[in-house]
Scaffold this motif. Structure first.
Motif, PDB file in Angstrom:
ATOM      1  N   GLY A 514       0.737  -1.297   0.121  1.00 15.60           N
ATOM      2  CA  GLY A 514       0.404   0.011   0.401  1.00 15.60           C
ATOM      3  C   GLY A 514       0.893   1.171  -0.287  1.00 15.60           C
ATOM      4  O   GLY A 514       0.805   2.051  -0.314  1.00 15.60           O
ATOM      5  N   LEU A 515       2.122   1.380  -0.357  1.00 16.71           N
ATOM      6  CA  LEU A 515       2.543   2.494  -0.051  1.00 16.71           C
ATOM      7  C   LEU A 515       3.203   2.469  -1.763  1.00 16.71           C
ATOM      8  O   LEU A 515       4.047   2.202  -2.235  1.00 16.71           O
ATOM      9  N   TYR A 516       2.896   3.372  -2.517  1.00 19.33           N
ATOM     10  CA  TYR A 516       2.339   3.561  -3.882  1.00 19.33           C
ATOM     11  C   TYR A 516       3.667   4.261  -4.609  1.00 19.33           C
ATOM     12  O   TYR A 516       3.669   4.364  -4.818  1.00 19.33           O
ATOM     13  N   ALA A 517       3.688   5.730  -3.416  1.00 16.41           N
ATOM     14  CA  ALA A 517       5.019   6.560  -3.624  1.00 16.41           C
ATOM     15  C   ALA A 517       5.878   5.354  -4.385  1.00 16.41           C
ATOM     16  O   ALA A 517       6.577   6.104  -5.238  1.00 16.41           O
ATOM     17  N   ILE A 518       6.493   4.640  -3.339  1.00 12.70           N
ATOM     18  CA  ILE A 518       7.818   4.278  -2.865  1.00 12.70           C
ATOM     19  C   ILE A 518       8.200   3.235  -4.329  1.00 12.70           C
ATOM     20  O   ILE A 518       8.916   3.287  -5.138  1.00 12.70           O
ATOM     21  N   GLN A 519       6.238   2.466  -4.667  1.00 10.55           N
ATOM     22  CA  GLN A 519       6.847   1.311  -5.903  1.00 10.55           C
ATOM     23  C   GLN A 519       6.957   2.469  -6.911  1.00 10.55           C
ATOM     24  O   GLN A 519       7.484   1.978  -7.971  1.00 10.55           O
ATOM     25  N   LEU A 520       5.961   3.280  -7.535  1.00 10.17           N
ATOM     26  CA  LEU A 520       5.633   3.617  -8.608  1.00 10.17           C
ATOM     27  C   LEU A 520       6.177   4.858  -9.153  1.00 10.17           C
ATOM     28  O   LEU A 520       6.722   5.220 -10.188  1.00 10.17           O
ATOM     29  N   LYS A 521       7.660   5.590  -7.984  1.00  9.86           N
ATOM     30  CA  LYS A 521       8.309   6.323  -8.543  1.00  9.86           C
ATOM     31  C   LYS A 521       9.713   6.140  -9.652  1.00  9.86           C
ATOM     32  O   LYS A 521       9.602   6.363 -10.571  1.00  9.86           O
ATOM     33  N   PRO A 522      10.270   5.162  -9.084  1.00  9.51           N
ATOM     34  CA  PRO A 522      11.139   3.951 -10.777  1.00  9.51           C
ATOM     35  C   PRO A 522      10.511   3.936 -11.720  1.00  9.51           C
ATOM     36  O   PRO A 522      10.651   4.419 -12.593  1.00  9.51           O
ATOM     37  N   PHE A 523       8.787   3.683 -11.527  1.00  6.75           N
ATOM     38  CA  PHE A 523       8.253   3.295 -13.372  1.00  6.75           C
ATOM     39  C   PHE A 523       7.895   5.209 -13.378  1.00  6.75           C
ATOM     40  O   PHE A 523       8.002   5.437 -15.088  1.00  6.75           O
ATOM     41  N   LEU A 524       7.586   6.527 -12.901  1.00  7.77           N
ATOM     42  CA  LEU A 524       7.030   7.823 -12.938  1.00  7.77           C
ATOM     43  C   LEU A 524       8.328   7.926 -13.438  1.00  7.77           C
ATOM     44  O   LEU A 524       9.282   8.512 -14.907  1.00  7.77           O
ATOM     45  N   ASP A 525      10.047   7.840 -13.461  1.00  3.67           N
ATOM     46  CA  ASP A 525      10.957   8.393 -13.609  1.00  3.67           C
ATOM     47  C   ASP A 525      11.840   7.712 -14.885  1.00  3.67           C
ATOM     48  O   ASP A 525      12.363   8.242 -16.108  1.00  3.67           O
ATOM     49  N   VAL A 526      11.930   6.259 -15.007  1.00  6.41           N
ATOM     50  CA  VAL A 526      11.544   5.478 -16.061  1.00  6.41           C
ATOM     51  C   VAL A 526      10.539   5.768 -17.292  1.00  6.41           C
ATOM     52  O   VAL A 526      11.294   6.596 -18.238  1.00  6.41           O
ATOM     53  N   LYS A 607       0.635   7.675   6.724  1.00  5.74           N
ATOM     54  CA  LYS A 607       0.955   8.951   5.777  1.00  5.74           C
ATOM     55  C   LYS A 607       1.249   9.805   5.365  1.00  5.74           C
ATOM     56  O   LYS A 607       1.125  10.130   4.127  1.00  5.74           O
ATOM     57  N   PRO A 608       2.955   9.781   5.776  1.00  2.00           N
ATOM     58  CA  PRO A 608       3.611  11.187   4.586  1.00  2.00           C
ATOM     59  C   PRO A 608       3.834   9.789   3.067  1.00  2.00           C
ATOM     60  O   PRO A 608       3.911  11.065   1.957  1.00  2.00           O
ATOM     61  N   TYR A 609       3.779   8.532   3.107  1.00  5.27           N
ATOM     62  CA  TYR A 609       4.532   8.155   1.819  1.00  5.27           C
ATOM     63  C   TYR A 609       2.583   8.566   0.914  1.00  5.27           C
ATOM     64  O   TYR A 609       3.140   8.853  -0.393  1.00  5.27           O
ATOM     65  N   ASN A 610       1.774   8.091   1.446  1.00  3.88           N
ATOM     66  CA  ASN A 610       0.676   8.633   0.824  1.00  3.88           C
ATOM     67  C   ASN A 610       0.410  10.653   0.088  1.00  3.88           C
ATOM     68  O   ASN A 610      -0.335  10.691  -0.946  1.00  3.88           O
ATOM     69  N   GLN A 611       0.998  11.342   1.057  1.00  2.00           N
ATOM     70  CA  GLN A 611       1.292  12.403   1.065  1.00  2.00           C
ATOM     71  C   GLN A 611       2.241  13.045  -0.535  1.00  2.00           C
ATOM     72  O   GLN A 611       2.209  13.496  -1.721  1.00  2.00           O
ATOM     73  N   LYS A 612       2.995  11.457   0.213  1.00  5.14           N
ATOM     74  CA  LYS A 612       4.063  11.579  -1.840  1.00  5.14           C
ATOM     75  C   LYS A 612       3.366  11.299  -2.477  1.00  5.14           C
ATOM     76  O   LYS A 612       4.066  11.751  -4.045  1.00  5.14           O
ATOM     77  N   LEU A 613       2.515  10.672  -2.464  1.00  5.58           N
ATOM     78  CA  LEU A 613       2.138   9.917  -3.703  1.00  5.58           C
ATOM     79  C   LEU A 613       0.828  11.483  -4.372  1.00  5.58           C
ATOM     80  O   LEU A 613       0.914  11.517  -5.751  1.00  5.58           O
ATOM     81  N   GLY A 614       0.595  12.314  -3.828  1.00  2.00           N
ATOM     82  CA  GLY A 614      -0.022  13.627  -4.296  1.00  2.00           C
ATOM     83  C   GLY A 614       1.271  14.506  -4.661  1.00  2.00           C
ATOM     84  O   GLY A 614       1.152  15.170  -5.758  1.00  2.00           O
ATOM     85  N   GLU A 615       1.733  14.004  -4.310  1.00  4.52           N
ATOM     86  CA  GLU A 615       3.510  14.946  -4.868  1.00  4.52           C
ATOM     87  C   GLU A 615       3.557  14.447  -6.749  1.00  4.52           C
ATOM     88  O   GLU A 615       4.183  14.927  -7.441  1.00  4.52           O
ATOM     89  N   LEU A 616       3.552  13.122  -6.241  1.00  2.00           N
ATOM     90  CA  LEU A 616       3.435  12.295  -7.887  1.00  2.00           C
ATOM     91  C   LEU A 616       2.445  12.137  -8.860  1.00  2.00           C
ATOM     92  O   LEU A 616       2.465  12.352  -9.953  1.00  2.00           O
ATOM     93  N   LEU A 617       0.785  12.183  -8.044  1.00  2.41           N
ATOM     94  CA  LEU A 617       0.404  11.800  -9.157  1.00  2.41           C
ATOM     95  C   LEU A 617      -1.249  13.171  -8.996  1.00  2.41           C
ATOM     96  O   LEU A 617      -1.403  13.511  -9.901  1.00  2.41           O
ATOM     97  N   GLY A 618      -1.186  13.737  -8.349  1.00  7.56           N
ATOM     98  CA  GLY A 618      -1.645  15.127  -8.275  1.00  7.56           C
ATOM     99  C   GLY A 618      -2.547  15.013  -6.258  1.00  7.56           C
ATOM    100  O   GLY A 618      -2.534  13.858  -6.092  1.00  7.56           O
ATOM    101  N   GLU A 619      -2.646  16.358  -6.893  1.00  8.40           N
ATOM    102  CA  GLU A 619      -3.155  16.902  -5.330  1.00  8.40           C
ATOM    103  C   GLU A 619      -3.659  15.904  -4.782  1.00  8.40           C
ATOM    104  O   GLU A 619      -4.261  15.213  -3.279  1.00  8.40           O
TER     105      GLU A 619
END
Ligand SMILES: Nc1ncnc2c1ncn2[C@@H]1O[C@H](COP(=O)(O)OS(=O)(=O)O)[C@@H](OP(=O)(O)O)[C@H]1O
Length: 632
Positions: A514-526, A607-619
């Motif tokens: 459920g820590l989506y931000a940390i998983q998605l980051k490498p995909f967005l980077d690539v 919670k901080p990871y969810n907030q990061k998801l906001g930065e990556l995918l939209g508020e």
């Protein structure tokens, strides 16, 4: 052993010669002391060697292709052409190895000396895939869209998340005429590719690949894959007897036993086993269970349920931590192997790739992969999109992004996310559907303990998620955010290493997933790396919310079609598992419930990871799951 030997000698000495001089006694003591020290030193050496090994296992998922370059890795960093290798050749080789290579191996495996005769595919079908995806100068992919479709390489990949609603979404998407119908989960970029690399390693073409042991899974959750075989057998038996599976009342029966109860039960099982088959060393157990005795099948038939529970254990990890979480006794394992060697005069089994991955069945894997690819490669040039919807890709964010860049740089990536708590509960529910057919041990007539196939009590939902939470804290993915600044942690090497360590533990990962931000980051980077532009990269990524799919299936479906540049369409049928299992609000009457305290703990921690998801995918993603809207 040495210490015991020393003692024996001392005893015999003392009985035979009472009149030994004091010098002799001092000498004996010195020797004994020396031996103790030596023994201690050896133990320390063994311990430290396999502690190192454990450490390495976490980080050693680097796949080397010496034929290309000994430094080309396929896991953590995207591969670059090795020196002096023309980019064109390099890329052709990668495509060939990844997409075609396994197919050729499969053809060999199935005995198709002549590939032309293989299942209606002709040689050119396979060879199509080997066409380089770069031009003569080695520049980037120049495959036309048609060529990509013809090769049946994926044009869109659903990355995850497990229990996010992939099944429903795939059912919707496959209704579209322009989407090639294939099996939902292909595992091409993780398992199949790993498998290919294992084959290569076995053939000696690549450096030996170490995978993490599945120790964590057992250590933290006890709901292991090892039980599934047993459960399957049992449920078949139940089906034969006409017993109904899946009634929801059974879900409420798992009362977690106390530690004392668990210990007692284990002792009892052990006693019964020993009285029947004699004392068997842990290490010896899977080598020869009953030397000279009746065959195992016969034993099982005689032994009934209890013994079957015990004997059904899969092979243990070669060294280190046992399946039940206890430390293996490396010494007794060695002893057992020596005994075995003496008995059978056969050399001890060498550690092999299979030993590193205990449950690995190459034939089974090969067949599964073959079946999947066959479906995916169906020749139908009229379809425009080829989907690979494998929800586990997201969790394998250490290797899949690099492989995407290398193999299918044109793909569009999408994912369907869900409230991490609901997702974890759904995962638990899935596990329990398998486990709940395991033995119910009535202890005192009032409580019923649900056991897994190894006779261990399965954890409650709270325990299931808390164990994972503990693992996340242990590896350092989660920390006390009052003390540690999340912003600086997020960008750090420490964060990446902690996450790698975590995913390589092989856990069920109810919270980690459920820590989506940390998983998605490498995909967005690539994606940014491939397209060299944040805007284009954005066009190639879509995140969906499970709640939207529930509330507005048509709208969500058409969002995906738009993302894939396909014609809009009205859904013909909505019939998915949601009708049977989950209501439109995501609630289920028979759903497990997390205690409020546990839920709060988890929400604060992630919670901080969810907030990061906001930065990556939209508020809007930052605040989506602050409270569990799906739970009462
Ligand atoms: N249409 C629709 N929209 C949203 N969600 C739906 C839909 N249909 C099914 N479901 C729920 O999705 C959960 C199963 O997810 P997956 O299919 O991804 O599971 S799996 O990872 O492929 O095993 C599972 O969740 P739980 O019921 O909470 O377990 C399904 O009920």
């Amino acid at each position: 052993m040495q210490i015991r030997g020393g003692r024996k000698r001392k005893l015999s000495q003392s009985s035979n010669s009472r009149s030994s001089s004091s010098i002799n006694i001092v000498q004996t003591n010195v020797i004994r002391g020396g031996k103790v020290l030596l023994g201690f030193g050896v133990c320390l050496l063994i311990w430290s060697s396999f502690m190192d090994d454990e450490q390495n296992n976490y980080y050693a998922i680097d796949y080397h292709y010496p034929s290309l370059s000994s430094t080309t890795t396929f896991s953590h960093s995207p591969p670059e052409p090795p020196n002096n290798t023309p980019r064109k050749e390099w890329r052709t080789k990668l495509i060939f190895d990844f997409a075609l290579g396994p197919a050729v191996e499969k053809a060999k495996y199935f005995g198709f000396a002549n590939r032309e005769s293989h299942q209606g595919h002709n040689r050119s079908d396979w060879d199509l895939l080997a066409v380089p995806t770069c031009d003569a100068n080695g520049e980037d992919a120049v495959l036309s869209e048609l060529e990509i479709y013809q090769r049946k390489l994926p044009t869109a990949i659903l990355l995850g998340v497990q229990k996010g609603g992939t099944t429903a979404l795939s059912k919707y998407l496959f209704q579209h005429d322009d989407i090639e119908r294939s099996e939902k989960e292909l595992y091409v970029l993780d398992e199949a590719m790993d498998y290919h690399l294992f084959q290569e390693a076995r053939a000696g073409n690549v450096a030996a690949i170490k995978l993490p042991r599945k120790r964590g899974r057992d250590l933290y959750s006890q709901m292991t894959m090892g039980i599934t075989q047993k459960i399957k057998r049992r449920s078949t038996r139940e089906q034969q007897l006409g017993l109904v599976r899946g009634d929801s009342e059974k879900r409420a029966v798992d009362v977690i036993p106390t530690e004392e109860e668990t210990r007692k039960r284990r002792l009892e099982m052990r006693k019964r086993f020993v009285s029947k088959h004699g004392r068997v060393n842990k290490g010896q157990r899977h080598i020869q269970r009953n030397p000279g005795g009746p065959p195992r099948r016969q034993l099982l038939e005689e032994g009934g349920e209890e013994e079957e529970e015990n004997t059904d254990r899969p092979e243990r990890s070669p060294r280190g931590v046992d399946d039940d979480g206890s430390e293996n006794n490396a010494g007794s394992r060695k002893e057992a192997q020596q005994q075995q060697q003496q008995q059978s005069n056969t050399p001890p089994r060498k550690a092999s790739i299979e030993a590193v991955i205990p449950s690995w069945d190459p034939d089974e894997k090969m067949k599964r992969y073959f079946a999947r690819r066959k479906m995916a490669y169906q020749q139908n040039p009229h379809k425009k999109m080829v989907l690979d919807m494998t929800p586990n890709y997201m969790m394998h964010s250490d290797r899949v992004p690099a492989r995407i860049e290398c193999l299918v740089p044109w793909v569009k990536l999408f994912c369907i996310l869900r409230d991490p708590i609901d997702r974890a509960i759904s995962q638990y529910d899935m596990k329990m559907r398998v486990v709940k057919n395991a033995k119910h041990n009535k202890q005192d007539g009032t409580s019923t303990v649900l056991l897994n196939g190894w006779g261990n009590p399965v954890p409650s939902l709270d325990q299931f998620v808390l164990n994972d939470l503990e693992a996340l804290y242990e590896v350092g993915v989660l920390q006390d955010w009052n003390k540690v600044d999340f912003e600086s942690f997020w960008d750090s090497e420490e964060c990446q290493q902690a996450w790698l360590k975590y995913i390589h533990l092989g856990l069920n990962a109810p919270i980690g997933m459920g820590l989506y931000a940390i998983q998605l980051k490498p995909f967005l980077d690539v994606l940014e790396k491939i397209h060299q532009s944040p805007e284009i990269a954005k066009d190639h990524f879509l995140a969906l919310d499970n709640q939207d799919l529930r509330k507005d299936p048509d709208g969500t479906y058409n969002r995906v079609l738009k993302f894939m540049n396909l014609q809009p369409k009205t859904l013909e049928q909505y019939k998915t598992t949601i009708n049977q299992a989950t209501g439109p609000d995501g609630k289920r009457d028979d759903m497990y419930r997390l205690s409020k305290a546990t839920e709060d703990r988890i929400r604060i921690a992630i919670k901080p990871y969810n907030q990061k998801l906001g930065e990556l995918l939209g508020e809007e993603w930052a605040t989506k799951w602050q409270s569990n809207s799906a739970s009462p």
